[in-house]
Write a protein that holds these residues in place. Structure first.
Motif, mmCIF file in Angstrom:
data_model
loop_
_atom_site.group_PDB
_atom_site.id
_atom_site.type_symbol
_atom_site.label_atom_id
_atom_site.label_comp_id
_atom_site.label_asym_id
_atom_site.label_seq_id
_atom_site.Cartn_x
_atom_site.Cartn_y
_atom_site.Cartn_z
ATOM 1 N N ALA A 154 0.802 -1.228 0.000
ATOM 2 C CA ALA A 154 0.000 0.000 0.000
ATOM 3 C C ALA A 154 0.835 1.278 0.000
ATOM 4 O O ALA A 154 0.388 2.312 -0.522
ATOM 5 C CB ALA A 154 -0.930 0.012 1.217
ATOM 6 N N LEU A 155 2.024 1.237 0.568
ATOM 7 C CA LEU A 155 2.851 2.439 0.706
ATOM 8 C C LEU A 155 3.119 3.076 -0.656
ATOM 9 O O LEU A 155 3.557 2.411 -1.586
ATOM 10 C CB LEU A 155 4.173 2.099 1.397
ATOM 11 N N LYS A 168 0.925 4.194 -2.752
ATOM 12 C CA LYS A 168 -0.232 4.134 -3.658
ATOM 13 C C LYS A 168 -1.236 5.225 -3.282
ATOM 14 O O LYS A 168 -1.297 5.666 -2.141
ATOM 15 C CB LYS A 168 -0.912 2.780 -3.557
ATOM 16 N N ASN A 169 -2.064 5.628 -4.268
ATOM 17 C CA ASN A 169 -3.160 6.515 -3.899
ATOM 18 C C ASN A 169 -4.238 5.665 -3.238
ATOM 19 O O ASN A 169 -4.211 4.436 -3.326
ATOM 20 C CB ASN A 169 -3.650 7.354 -5.086
ATOM 21 N N THR A 170 -5.151 6.317 -2.554
ATOM 22 C CA THR A 170 -6.125 5.578 -1.737
ATOM 23 C C THR A 170 -6.999 4.656 -2.584
ATOM 24 O O THR A 170 -7.316 3.544 -2.148
ATOM 25 C CB THR A 170 -6.987 6.546 -0.911
ATOM 26 N N ASP A 171 -7.373 5.087 -3.780
ATOM 27 C CA ASP A 171 -8.192 4.224 -4.643
ATOM 28 C C ASP A 171 -7.436 2.967 -5.051
ATOM 29 O O ASP A 171 -7.993 1.871 -5.055
ATOM 30 C CB ASP A 171 -8.656 4.984 -5.883
ATOM 31 N N GLU A 172 -6.150 3.117 -5.380
ATOM 32 C CA GLU A 172 -5.335 1.956 -5.743
ATOM 33 C C GLU A 172 -5.173 1.017 -4.548
ATOM 34 O O GLU A 172 -5.266 -0.206 -4.698
ATOM 35 C CB GLU A 172 -3.941 2.395 -6.206
ATOM 36 N N ALA A 173 -4.930 1.568 -3.385
ATOM 37 C CA ALA A 173 -4.734 0.750 -2.185
ATOM 38 C C ALA A 173 -5.999 -0.034 -1.833
ATOM 39 O O ALA A 173 -5.907 -1.165 -1.345
ATOM 40 C CB ALA A 173 -4.293 1.618 -1.013
ATOM 41 N N LEU A 174 -7.157 0.549 -2.102
ATOM 42 C CA LEU A 174 -8.411 -0.166 -1.832
ATOM 43 C C LEU A 174 -8.580 -1.391 -2.729
ATOM 44 O O LEU A 174 -9.363 -2.282 -2.422
ATOM 45 C CB LEU A 174 -9.619 0.757 -2.020
ATOM 46 N N GLN A 175 -7.854 -1.438 -3.826
ATOM 47 C CA GLN A 175 -7.952 -2.567 -4.754
ATOM 48 C C GLN A 175 -7.097 -3.765 -4.338
ATOM 49 O O GLN A 175 -7.190 -4.837 -4.929
ATOM 50 C CB GLN A 175 -7.547 -2.115 -6.166
ATOM 51 N N ILE A 176 -6.255 -3.592 -3.310
ATOM 52 C CA ILE A 176 -5.423 -4.701 -2.833
ATOM 53 C C ILE A 176 -6.327 -5.782 -2.235
ATOM 54 O O ILE A 176 -7.193 -5.493 -1.415
ATOM 55 C CB ILE A 176 -4.395 -4.215 -1.784
ATOM 56 N N THR A 177 -6.117 -7.000 -2.670
ATOM 57 C CA THR A 177 -6.936 -8.121 -2.190
ATOM 58 C C THR A 177 -6.086 -9.087 -1.376
ATOM 59 O O THR A 177 -4.853 -9.044 -1.420
ATOM 60 C CB THR A 177 -7.548 -8.901 -3.377
ATOM 61 N N ASP A 178 -6.770 -9.983 -0.679
ATOM 62 C CA ASP A 178 -6.029 -11.008 0.061
ATOM 63 C C ASP A 178 -5.252 -11.905 -0.896
ATOM 64 O O ASP A 178 -4.157 -12.362 -0.571
ATOM 65 C CB ASP A 178 -6.950 -11.798 0.999
ATOM 66 N N ASP A 179 -5.772 -12.128 -2.101
ATOM 67 C CA ASP A 179 -5.026 -12.909 -3.089
ATOM 68 C C ASP A 179 -3.738 -12.206 -3.495
ATOM 69 O O ASP A 179 -2.704 -12.852 -3.700
ATOM 70 C CB ASP A 179 -5.878 -13.181 -4.332
ATOM 71 N N ASP A 180 -3.781 -10.869 -3.608
ATOM 72 C CA ASP A 180 -2.565 -10.101 -3.915
ATOM 73 C C ASP A 180 -1.512 -10.318 -2.840
ATOM 74 O O ASP A 180 -0.325 -10.468 -3.135
ATOM 75 C CB ASP A 180 -2.869 -8.595 -4.015
ATOM 76 N N VAL A 181 -1.951 -10.333 -1.588
ATOM 77 C CA VAL A 181 -1.029 -10.505 -0.458
ATOM 78 C C VAL A 181 -0.422 -11.902 -0.483
ATOM 79 O O VAL A 181 0.794 -12.065 -0.334
ATOM 80 C CB VAL A 181 -1.743 -10.234 0.891
#
Length: 162
Positions: free
Chosen positions: A80-81, A83-96
């Motif tokens: 997330a660091l 990223k803009n807030t909209d991009e960070a909201l798109q992070i999913t558990d699958d991404d992690v």
């Protein structure tokens, strides 16, 4: 890969984030906070962040939980660091899970905990900024006091339903 006493296989990247967590702590001048707990396992994750010009300028976490919870919380802050807030909201558990080169199936819920705390922190930031813009709060302390009063009121309402 390494195994723990429950025969869970962790990737080297998971072990690295567990043993050397990135961005642990609390952002001193945060303007967004998210707190999520998982009653089924007792894990809890708190993410604080500071947003500047809709971009995550600083982010930190505190977590109570297993190796998976620590590693995934660390990974979420790295993802997330900047990223803009909209991009960070798109992070999913699958991404992690992908970022960490996998997690044992029994530990995949850990990644959702940190992602949900991140989402809550961003929503908290947006609400704080909106209330500030409307003149309903002047600063973070005032906002936190109002939020706590509301929380206490809700808890009092449901105290008799235990």
């Amino acid at each position: 890969m390494a195994e723990d006493s429950y025969n869970l296989v962790y990737s080297e990247k998971v072990l690295d984030h567990f043993q050397n967590p990135r961005n642990a702590g609390v952002v001193p001048d945060y303007n967004g906070i998210g707190k999520i707990g998982d009653p089924s396992c007792g894990d809890m994750c708190i993410i604080t962040l500071r947003v500047e010009k809709e971009r995550i300028a600083d982010i930190k976490f505190k977590v109570y939980g297993c190796a998976g919870a620590i590693a995934t919380s660390s990974a979420v802050t790295e993802l997330a660091l900047g990223k803009n807030t909209d991009e960070a909201l798109q992070i999913t558990d699958d991404d992690v899970v992908t970022y960490l080169d996998g997690l044992p199936e029994r530990k995949k819920h850990c990644s959702l905990l940190a992602v949900q705390a991140l989402q809550q922190a961003i929503y908290d930031y947006w609400l704080f900024e909106q209330l500030k813009k409307e003149g309903q709060v002047k600063n973070r302390q005032e906002y936190d006091e109002i939020r706590e009063e509301i929380r206490q009121g809700i808890l009092a309402q449901y105290a008799g339903y235990e």
